[in-house]
Design an enzyme around this catalytic site. Structure first.
Site, PDB file in Angstrom:
ATOM      1  N   GLY A  23      95.068  47.852  36.941  1.00 23.00           N
ATOM      2  CA  GLY A  23      96.472  47.459  36.796  1.00 23.00           C
ATOM      3  C   GLY A  23      97.022  47.469  35.384  1.00 23.00           C
ATOM      4  O   GLY A  23      98.131  46.976  35.157  1.00 23.00           O
ATOM      5  N   SER A  50      96.878  36.038  29.160  1.00 21.68           N
ATOM      6  CA  SER A  50      97.998  36.960  28.904  1.00 21.68           C
ATOM      7  C   SER A  50      97.784  37.902  27.712  1.00 21.68           C
ATOM      8  O   SER A  50      97.285  37.511  26.666  1.00 21.68           O
ATOM      9  CB  SER A  50      99.277  36.151  28.673  1.00 21.68           C
ATOM     10  OG  SER A  50     100.309  37.045  28.342  1.00 21.68           O
ATOM     11  N   LEU A  51      98.203  39.158  27.907  1.00 18.29           N
ATOM     12  CA  LEU A  51      98.110  40.167  26.842  1.00 18.29           C
ATOM     13  C   LEU A  51      99.511  40.583  26.373  1.00 18.29           C
ATOM     14  O   LEU A  51      99.672  41.519  25.600  1.00 18.29           O
ATOM     15  CB  LEU A  51      97.377  41.406  27.362  1.00 18.29           C
ATOM     16  CG  LEU A  51      95.960  41.215  27.927  1.00 18.29           C
ATOM     17  CD1 LEU A  51      95.434  42.517  28.501  1.00 18.29           C
ATOM     18  CD2 LEU A  51      95.024  40.715  26.846  1.00 18.29           C
ATOM     19  N   THR A  86     106.096  34.335  34.382  1.00 20.81           N
ATOM     20  CA  THR A  86     104.976  34.755  35.217  1.00 20.81           C
ATOM     21  C   THR A  86     104.566  33.624  36.155  1.00 20.81           C
ATOM     22  O   THR A  86     105.297  32.629  36.300  1.00 20.81           O
ATOM     23  CB  THR A  86     103.814  35.312  34.344  1.00 20.81           C
ATOM     24  OG1 THR A  86     102.831  35.843  35.202  1.00 20.81           O
ATOM     25  CG2 THR A  86     103.199  34.242  33.443  1.00 20.81           C
ATOM     26  N   LYS A  89     107.975  32.980  39.119  1.00 21.71           N
ATOM     27  CA  LYS A  89     108.812  34.162  39.333  1.00 21.71           C
ATOM     28  C   LYS A  89     109.886  33.961  40.416  1.00 21.71           C
ATOM     29  O   LYS A  89     110.922  34.606  40.402  1.00 21.71           O
ATOM     30  CB  LYS A  89     107.934  35.362  39.698  1.00 21.71           C
ATOM     31  CG  LYS A  89     107.116  35.871  38.522  1.00 21.71           C
ATOM     32  CD  LYS A  89     106.335  37.109  38.885  1.00 21.71           C
ATOM     33  CE  LYS A  89     105.466  37.546  37.727  1.00 21.71           C
ATOM     34  NZ  LYS A  89     104.723  38.765  37.992  1.00 21.71           N
ATOM     35  N   GLY A 115      96.678  41.328  50.144  1.00 17.67           N
ATOM     36  CA  GLY A 115      97.249  40.255  49.334  1.00 17.67           C
ATOM     37  C   GLY A 115      98.750  40.212  49.568  1.00 17.67           C
ATOM     38  O   GLY A 115      99.417  41.247  49.440  1.00 17.67           O
ATOM     39  N   ALA A 116      99.256  39.036  49.944  1.00 23.03           N
ATOM     40  CA  ALA A 116     100.697  38.919  50.230  1.00 23.03           C
ATOM     41  C   ALA A 116     101.317  37.836  49.359  1.00 23.03           C
ATOM     42  O   ALA A 116     102.133  37.042  49.809  1.00 23.03           O
ATOM     43  CB  ALA A 116     100.907  38.630  51.715  1.00 23.03           C
ATOM     44  N   TYR A 145      93.287  44.073  35.834  1.00 20.03           N
ATOM     45  CA  TYR A 145      92.974  44.960  34.698  1.00 20.03           C
ATOM     46  C   TYR A 145      91.894  44.367  33.799  1.00 20.03           C
ATOM     47  O   TYR A 145      91.401  45.024  32.907  1.00 20.03           O
ATOM     48  CB  TYR A 145      94.237  45.273  33.882  1.00 20.03           C
ATOM     49  CG  TYR A 145      95.051  44.050  33.526  1.00 20.03           C
ATOM     50  CD1 TYR A 145      94.709  43.250  32.448  1.00 20.03           C
ATOM     51  CD2 TYR A 145      96.140  43.681  34.302  1.00 20.03           C
ATOM     52  CE1 TYR A 145      95.432  42.119  32.142  1.00 20.03           C
ATOM     53  CE2 TYR A 145      96.876  42.540  34.008  1.00 20.03           C
ATOM     54  CZ  TYR A 145      96.508  41.767  32.928  1.00 20.03           C
ATOM     55  OH  TYR A 145      97.236  40.643  32.635  1.00 20.03           O
TER      56      TYR A 145
HETATM   57  P1  NAP Z   1      98.958  35.269  44.332  1.00 19.38           P
HETATM   58  O1  NAP Z   1     100.411  34.951  44.376  1.00 19.38           O
HETATM   59  O2  NAP Z   1      97.950  34.188  44.270  1.00 19.38           O
HETATM   60  O3  NAP Z   1      98.664  36.192  45.623  1.00 19.38           O
HETATM   61  C1  NAP Z   1      97.403  36.619  46.003  1.00 19.38           C
HETATM   62  C2  NAP Z   1      97.356  36.624  47.514  1.00 19.38           C
HETATM   63  O4  NAP Z   1      96.113  37.195  47.927  1.00 19.38           O
HETATM   64  C3  NAP Z   1      97.440  35.220  48.105  1.00 19.38           C
HETATM   65  O5  NAP Z   1      98.306  35.231  49.203  1.00 19.38           O
HETATM   66  C4  NAP Z   1      95.997  34.969  48.524  1.00 19.38           C
HETATM   67  O6  NAP Z   1      95.894  34.063  49.581  1.00 19.38           O
HETATM   68  C5  NAP Z   1      95.582  36.360  48.952  1.00 19.38           C
HETATM   69  N1  NAP Z   1      94.135  36.530  49.036  1.00 19.38           N
HETATM   70  C6  NAP Z   1      93.160  35.948  48.317  1.00 19.38           C
HETATM   71  N2  NAP Z   1      91.961  36.401  48.692  1.00 19.38           N
HETATM   72  C7  NAP Z   1      92.171  37.314  49.667  1.00 19.38           C
HETATM   73  C8  NAP Z   1      91.317  38.141  50.458  1.00 19.38           C
HETATM   74  N3  NAP Z   1      90.000  38.133  50.331  1.00 19.38           N
HETATM   75  N4  NAP Z   1      91.886  38.957  51.369  1.00 19.38           N
HETATM   76  C9  NAP Z   1      93.220  38.978  51.527  1.00 19.38           C
HETATM   77  N5  NAP Z   1      94.080  38.205  50.833  1.00 19.38           N
HETATM   78  C10 NAP Z   1      93.567  37.394  49.891  1.00 19.38           C
HETATM   79  O7  NAP Z   1      98.647  36.226  43.100  1.00 19.38           O
HETATM   80  P2  NAP Z   1      99.579  37.365  42.497  1.00 19.38           P
HETATM   81  O8  NAP Z   1     100.427  36.801  41.423  1.00 19.38           O
HETATM   82  O9  NAP Z   1     100.254  38.074  43.624  1.00 19.38           O
HETATM   83  O10 NAP Z   1      98.503  38.286  41.777  1.00 19.38           O
HETATM   84  C11 NAP Z   1      97.548  39.005  42.525  1.00 19.38           C
HETATM   85  C12 NAP Z   1      96.642  39.774  41.562  1.00 19.38           C
HETATM   86  O11 NAP Z   1      97.400  40.758  40.879  1.00 19.38           O
HETATM   87  C13 NAP Z   1      96.012  38.899  40.484  1.00 19.38           C
HETATM   88  O12 NAP Z   1      94.701  39.324  40.240  1.00 19.38           O
HETATM   89  C14 NAP Z   1      96.884  39.155  39.269  1.00 19.38           C
HETATM   90  O13 NAP Z   1      96.178  38.963  38.075  1.00 19.38           O
HETATM   91  C15 NAP Z   1      97.242  40.620  39.483  1.00 19.38           C
HETATM   92  N6  NAP Z   1      98.519  41.002  38.856  1.00 19.38           N
HETATM   93  C16 NAP Z   1      98.508  42.095  38.035  1.00 19.38           C
HETATM   94  C17 NAP Z   1      99.688  42.508  37.459  1.00 19.38           C
HETATM   95  C18 NAP Z   1      99.677  43.709  36.554  1.00 19.38           C
HETATM   96  O14 NAP Z   1     100.643  43.912  35.814  1.00 19.38           O
HETATM   97  N7  NAP Z   1      98.666  44.533  36.600  1.00 19.38           N
HETATM   98  C19 NAP Z   1     100.888  41.832  37.713  1.00 19.38           C
HETATM   99  C20 NAP Z   1     100.858  40.721  38.566  1.00 19.38           C
HETATM  100  C21 NAP Z   1      99.649  40.324  39.135  1.00 19.38           C
HETATM  101  P3  NAP Z   1      95.632  32.497  49.230  1.00 19.38           P
HETATM  102  O15 NAP Z   1      96.840  32.023  48.522  1.00 19.38           O
HETATM  103  O16 NAP Z   1      95.404  31.882  50.542  1.00 19.38           O
HETATM  104  O17 NAP Z   1      94.411  32.493  48.346  1.00 19.38           O
END
Ligand code: NAP
Length: 289
Positions: free
Chosen positions: A252, A21-22, A68, A72, A132-133, A231
């Site tokens: 991001g 975390s930042l 986070t 959430k 990604g869902a 990011y």
């Molecule tokens: P999450 O809840 O784990 O969701 C990620 C989803 O992507 C999961 O459903 C996962 O499936 C799926 N996935 C993994 N590998 C895949 C692939 N090759 N193809 C398609 N789908 C795939 O994570 P999240 O909280 O949504 O976060 C997602 C990313 O966004 C992370 O890297 C996080 O650090 C980043 N993020 C950034 C910010 C920002 O402010 N910039 C904010 C929030 C999140 P499985 O569960 O089956 O693995």
């Protein structure tokens, strides 16, 4: 004499794990710039203690906190009120604390701001492939649909997860065409020709050894806008290959910045010092590299 919410501003972040975390340096910089006394603390809380900690926190003079992964969605039943936007998104990342706990989602705002500011992209009338869902995808879908997207294609390695999001958001955004594809290079081939923006909302790209996510030749065929929610690293393989092929790209960091700025405004009622917060984020990120 106890600590008062008015003279001392106390914020926190609750998640598990939190080593990446930042948020703390970003919010501490905001407090300093605003000449406000306060602290932003991080609490890594194990899932089994989550509800107890939130109830305990309520007894302390916190002005607000961020939530986070993985809390959430889990926080929602504990809150007294939840904003309309956070209800539609189905996730809360910001809580304002007084006598009651009020939940908000600032991730969608952060994503929308960053799309506009960092990518110069407006979703209006556009087709988007969102890979990604998970939790973050919910905020992205809301921002894209609210911004007037024509079509949102949702892909996940577990098709059921993508279908769940389609089912959840379709009734709120009847004009948006939601489509599902299973994750995979071949599956993307059929939808990519009509796509304007590609969004990576998966953790794929965090590691150097991670695959590209989409076939590399698509960037040669079409100049896409590409947004990667990751990011750190700042330049994922996806962004590097896309940019090398002339696509406009963004990581991001802007989303993180603007969700934080909005949270600060909700907690304090004051305009967030965005430039200062951005500088603090960049500095903190450098020190993590
Ligand atoms: P999450 O809840 O784990 O969701 C990620 C989803 O992507 C999961 O459903 C996962 O499936 C799926 N996935 C993994 N590998 C895949 C692939 N090759 N193809 C398609 N789908 C795939 O994570 P999240 O909280 O949504 O976060 C997602 C990313 O966004 C992370 O890297 C996080 O650090 C980043 N993020 C950034 C910010 C920002 O402010 N910039 C904010 C929030 C999140 P499985 O569960 O089956 O693995």
């Amino acid at each position: 004499m106890g600590i008062s919410r008015k003279s001392f501003h106390l914020f926190s972040l609750i998640g598990y794990p939190l080593s990446h975390s930042l948020s703390s340096p970003m919010h501490m910089a905001a407090l300093k710039k605003m000449k406000m006394h306060g602290l932003y603390m991080t609490f890594e809380i194990e899932p089994k203690r989550f509800a107890t900690v939130i109830k305990g926190l309520h007894l302390l003079p916190f002005n607000g906190f961020n939530v986070t992964v993985p809390y959430k969605e889990k926080i929602i039943p504990i809150l007294h009120t939840v904003s309309h936007e956070a209800r539609i998104i189905g996730a809360v990342n910001t809580v304002k604390q007084g006598k009651m706990l009020h939940g908000y989602n600032t991730d969608a705002y952060g994503f929308a701001c960053s799309l506009n500011e960092d990518l110069r992209f407006s979703p209006r009338g556009k087709s988007i492939l969102l890979i990604g869902a998970g939790g973050a995808a919910r905020a992205c879908i809301y921002a894209l649909a609210k911004g007037g997207a024509k079509k949102i294609v949702i892909a996940d390695c577990i098709r059921r997860k993508a279908e769940k999001l389609k089912k959840h958001f379709s009734p709120f955004f009847k004009k948006v065409q939601f489509t599902i594809v299973k994750a995979g290079e071949q599956e993307y081939e059929s939808v990519l020709p009509e796509v304007d923006l590609l969004v990576n909302a998966t953790p794929i790209g965090l590691k150097k050894t991670d695959p590209l996510l989409v076939p590399s030749h698509i960037f040669q065929r079409k100049k896409l806008y590409v947004y990667d929610l990751i990011y750190n690293p700042a330049h994922t393989k996806l962004l590097t290959v896309a940019r090398r092929n002339g696509c406009r790209t963004s990581n991001g960091l802007g989303m993180l910045l603007h969700q934080g700025a909005k949270a600060f405004e909700i907690w304090t009622g004051k305009r967030a010092p965005v430039a200062e917060m951005r500088r603090a984020l960049q500095k903190a990120l450098k020190s993590k590299l």
